[in-house]
Design a protein around this motif. Sequence first.
Motif, PDB file in Angstrom:
ATOM      1  N   GLU A   1       1.958  10.561   4.104  1.00 17.55           N
ATOM      2  CA  GLU A   1       1.671   9.200   3.654  1.00 17.55           C
ATOM      3  C   GLU A   1       2.017   9.025   2.178  1.00 17.55           C
ATOM      4  O   GLU A   1       2.527   7.983   1.766  1.00 17.55           O
ATOM      5  CB  GLU A   1       0.194   8.886   3.886  1.00 17.55           C
ATOM      6  N   ARG A   2       1.737  10.052   1.392  1.00 19.78           N
ATOM      7  CA  ARG A   2       2.074   9.979  -0.030  1.00 19.78           C
ATOM      8  C   ARG A   2       3.576   9.851  -0.229  1.00 19.78           C
ATOM      9  O   ARG A   2       4.048   9.076  -1.064  1.00 19.78           O
ATOM     10  CB  ARG A   2       1.563  11.235  -0.732  1.00 19.78           C
ATOM     11  N   ASP A   3       4.351  10.614   0.560  1.00 22.13           N
ATOM     12  CA  ASP A   3       5.810  10.565   0.432  1.00 22.13           C
ATOM     13  C   ASP A   3       6.372   9.220   0.877  1.00 22.13           C
ATOM     14  O   ASP A   3       7.450   8.807   0.428  1.00 22.13           O
ATOM     15  CB  ASP A   3       6.445  11.690   1.263  1.00 22.13           C
ATOM     16  N   GLN A   4       5.649   8.525   1.786  1.00 27.88           N
ATOM     17  CA  GLN A   4       6.130   7.237   2.287  1.00 27.88           C
ATOM     18  C   GLN A   4       5.772   6.069   1.381  1.00 27.88           C
ATOM     19  O   GLN A   4       6.309   4.968   1.537  1.00 27.88           O
ATOM     20  CB  GLN A   4       5.561   6.979   3.686  1.00 27.88           C
ATOM     21  N   LEU A   5       4.880   6.294   0.426  1.00 30.24           N
ATOM     22  CA  LEU A   5       4.433   5.205  -0.437  1.00 30.24           C
ATOM     23  C   LEU A   5       5.580   4.552  -1.217  1.00 30.24           C
ATOM     24  O   LEU A   5       5.646   3.321  -1.284  1.00 30.24           O
ATOM     25  CB  LEU A   5       3.351   5.717  -1.400  1.00 30.24           C
ATOM     26  N   PRO A   6       6.509   5.316  -1.825  1.00 35.10           N
ATOM     27  CA  PRO A   6       7.606   4.647  -2.554  1.00 35.10           C
ATOM     28  C   PRO A   6       8.438   3.728  -1.669  1.00 35.10           C
ATOM     29  O   PRO A   6       8.797   2.618  -2.067  1.00 35.10           O
ATOM     30  CB  PRO A   6       8.432   5.830  -3.090  1.00 35.10           C
ATOM     31  N   ALA A   7       8.745   4.191  -0.433  1.00 32.54           N
ATOM     32  CA  ALA A   7       9.541   3.362   0.475  1.00 32.54           C
ATOM     33  C   ALA A   7       8.774   2.102   0.866  1.00 32.54           C
ATOM     34  O   ALA A   7       9.340   1.004   0.921  1.00 32.54           O
ATOM     35  CB  ALA A   7       9.920   4.160   1.723  1.00 32.54           C
ATOM     36  N   SER A   8       7.475   2.251   1.124  1.00 40.20           N
ATOM     37  CA  SER A   8       6.674   1.084   1.481  1.00 40.20           C
ATOM     38  C   SER A   8       6.601   0.097   0.318  1.00 40.20           C
ATOM     39  O   SER A   8       6.649  -1.122   0.519  1.00 40.20           O
ATOM     40  CB  SER A   8       5.259   1.526   1.875  1.00 40.20           C
ATOM     41  N   TYR A   9       6.512   0.625  -0.883  1.00 44.54           N
ATOM     42  CA  TYR A   9       6.461  -0.244  -2.060  1.00 44.54           C
ATOM     43  C   TYR A   9       7.759  -1.026  -2.197  1.00 44.54           C
ATOM     44  O   TYR A   9       7.747  -2.240  -2.469  1.00 44.54           O
ATOM     45  CB  TYR A   9       6.213   0.613  -3.299  1.00 44.54           C
ATOM     46  N   ASN A  10       8.885  -0.336  -2.000  1.00 39.00           N
ATOM     47  CA  ASN A  10      10.181  -1.016  -2.090  1.00 39.00           C
ATOM     48  C   ASN A  10      10.314  -2.090  -1.018  1.00 39.00           C
ATOM     49  O   ASN A  10      10.858  -3.173  -1.272  1.00 39.00           O
ATOM     50  CB  ASN A  10      11.317   0.004  -1.957  1.00 39.00           C
ATOM     51  N   ASP A  11       9.812  -1.798   0.193  1.00 39.55           N
ATOM     52  CA  ASP A  11       9.873  -2.798   1.265  1.00 39.55           C
ATOM     53  C   ASP A  11       9.052  -4.033   0.901  1.00 39.55           C
ATOM     54  O   ASP A  11       9.457  -5.166   1.179  1.00 39.55           O
ATOM     55  CB  ASP A  11       9.346  -2.191   2.576  1.00 39.55           C
ATOM     56  N   LEU A  12       7.898  -3.815   0.281  1.00 46.18           N
ATOM     57  CA  LEU A  12       7.062  -4.947  -0.129  1.00 46.18           C
ATOM     58  C   LEU A  12       7.749  -5.783  -1.201  1.00 46.18           C
ATOM     59  O   LEU A  12       7.658  -7.016  -1.191  1.00 46.18           O
ATOM     60  CB  LEU A  12       5.718  -4.434  -0.646  1.00 46.18           C
ATOM     61  N   ILE A  13       8.441  -5.117  -2.121  1.00 49.36           N
ATOM     62  CA  ILE A  13       9.167  -5.838  -3.168  1.00 49.36           C
ATOM     63  C   ILE A  13      10.264  -6.703  -2.547  1.00 49.36           C
ATOM     64  O   ILE A  13      10.443  -7.885  -2.900  1.00 49.36           O
ATOM     65  CB  ILE A  13       9.778  -4.857  -4.180  1.00 49.36           C
ATOM     66  N   ILE A  14      11.004  -6.119  -1.591  1.00 52.21           N
ATOM     67  CA  ILE A  14      12.078  -6.866  -0.928  1.00 52.21           C
ATOM     68  C   ILE A  14      11.508  -8.054  -0.164  1.00 52.21           C
ATOM     69  O   ILE A  14      12.047  -9.168  -0.202  1.00 52.21           O
ATOM     70  CB  ILE A  14      12.859  -5.933   0.019  1.00 52.21           C
ATOM     71  N   GLU A  15      10.386  -7.828   0.545  1.00 49.75           N
ATOM     72  CA  GLU A  15       9.758  -8.907   1.316  1.00 49.75           C
ATOM     73  C   GLU A  15       9.258 -10.014   0.390  1.00 49.75           C
ATOM     74  O   GLU A  15       9.396 -11.199   0.688  1.00 49.75           O
ATOM     75  CB  GLU A  15       8.597  -8.340   2.124  1.00 49.75           C
TER      76      GLU A  15
END
Length: 239
Positions: free
Chosen positions: A75-89
């Motif tokens: 989950e920690r490793d996925q946080l940057p990708a999730s953050y980027n997805d939120l920025i794009i959204e």
Amino acid sequence: MDDYVNKEVVEIDKVIEGNQNGAMRRVTTETHPSAPDGSGRRLYGMVAVGFGMLCVLQVALNISLRLVSDSLTEERDQLPASYNDLIIERDQLDKEKEYTVGKCSNPGWNKFESCWYFVSSETKTWSESRQDCMERGADLMIVNSREKQRFLFALNKRAWIGLTDRETEGSWKWVDGTPLVTRYWTIDQPNNGGSVSTFPGEDCAVLRKGQDQPENTWNYINCAVKSICICELCNNNLL
């Protein structure tokens, strides 16, 4: 007198012998303790079983902690990708908000499903009409569903749509380059049911008004004819 003395001596010897035998028995008992009885064996068994269960619980606890640790690491490793997805959204939502506000403030645009449509009031050639749409950030309308076709029918306009075979005669394509699949030509078009224009320059599709069949409203005419047009702007054009 001698008999009395002898008798005493015998008694003393018996006492001494008795004391020696008792001492020997105590030594033997202390040196070789007796084996545990049945209750002792059960106690030892219960202790062994309890120790075994503790070992099993310890192993299970270690495995659970390892799984939790791995899950938290993932989950920690996925946080940057999730953050980027939120920025794009977020950026996309901002664009859509700006897009919607802009169109709502312009009374010439009408929304249908996920797209906005503009019906021009000035008559122009097909090419001029497309250029006009593009200057508005849109393009001539693409009709790729029955719902869109019925929406057009309700407008009851004679207007250009984004369909042409100017590039290859008889090969009709939309302005985005996709080939024509679903057709809504009038019964005698194009070319009495054929796919090739009868007259030179009849390479552009236009809506015919006054039709009584919602799914038979397209006609093809010379692209140099002047007519109004319908521009289309969809949300996916914002990407």
